[in-house]
Enzyme design. Sequence first.
Site, PDB file in Angstrom:
ATOM      1  N   CYS A  18       0.877  -1.173   0.000  1.00 36.35           N
ATOM      2  CA  CYS A  18       0.000   0.000   0.000  1.00 36.35           C
ATOM      3  C   CYS A  18       0.916   1.225   0.000  1.00 36.35           C
ATOM      4  O   CYS A  18       2.044   1.148  -0.457  1.00 36.35           O
ATOM      5  CB  CYS A  18      -0.989  -0.013   1.168  1.00 36.35           C
ATOM      6  SG  CYS A  18      -0.283   0.269   2.796  1.00 36.35           S
ATOM      7  N   ARG A  24      -3.482  -0.510   5.682  1.00 32.04           N
ATOM      8  CA  ARG A  24      -4.023  -1.580   4.843  1.00 32.04           C
ATOM      9  C   ARG A  24      -3.085  -2.762   4.653  1.00 32.04           C
ATOM     10  O   ARG A  24      -3.482  -3.915   4.867  1.00 32.04           O
ATOM     11  CB  ARG A  24      -4.414  -1.031   3.465  1.00 32.04           C
ATOM     12  CG  ARG A  24      -5.571  -0.072   3.520  1.00 32.04           C
ATOM     13  CD  ARG A  24      -5.827   0.554   2.178  1.00 32.04           C
ATOM     14  NE  ARG A  24      -4.740   1.480   1.846  1.00 32.04           N
ATOM     15  CZ  ARG A  24      -4.661   2.168   0.725  1.00 32.04           C
ATOM     16  NH1 ARG A  24      -5.585   2.017  -0.209  1.00 32.04           N
ATOM     17  NH2 ARG A  24      -3.676   3.012   0.516  1.00 32.04           N
ATOM     18  N   ASP A 127      -8.252   3.730   1.374  1.00 33.86           N
ATOM     19  CA  ASP A 127      -7.300   4.065   2.429  1.00 33.86           C
ATOM     20  C   ASP A 127      -8.035   4.619   3.649  1.00 33.86           C
ATOM     21  O   ASP A 127      -8.670   5.668   3.572  1.00 33.86           O
ATOM     22  CB  ASP A 127      -6.303   5.094   1.904  1.00 33.86           C
ATOM     23  CG  ASP A 127      -5.108   5.270   2.813  1.00 33.86           C
ATOM     24  OD1 ASP A 127      -5.088   4.680   3.921  1.00 33.86           O
ATOM     25  OD2 ASP A 127      -4.184   5.997   2.412  1.00 33.86           O
TER      26      ASP A 127
END
Length: 154
Positions: A18, A24, A127
């Site tokens: 990410c 994440r 996100d």
Amino acid sequence: MPAGVYTRAMIERILIVCVGNICRSPMAEIVLRHHLGGGDHVRVESAGLAALVGNPIDPLAQRVLEANGLSGTEHVARQVTAAMIGTADLVLAMQKRHLDAIHAISPQARGKTFLMGRWSGNTEVSDPYGKTQPVFEASYRDIDRMAHDWRMHL
């Protein structure tokens, strides 16, 4: 064997990417490792494209993991490198723009780089950084479902 179909014997190392490597990708690393049985047969790691190097997992991500019986307390954010991508058998990204960035770092990784949500219509994981706990919980649910889907295809 059709493209994009793997067996556990073929996959020894999975890298999840990410941006910051504090929300994440560490959640996905921990959740996918859990779905794969947590053993040593597959090594699951994570890194960030613009990692907050050295930082722990985001406190809200940790809280969500703990609520689901998991922990990210050992996580330390790290920057993705061409070497990491090169040694991975499978590279999973959270968003399409991450795929482009991974391919810019390591063009030869195209055949082994996919969205985490590949088996869910190439769904992206939004996100949650800087957002509220319910947003982190939604990201966790998406990641958990996607990790289950990957387990079924490995």
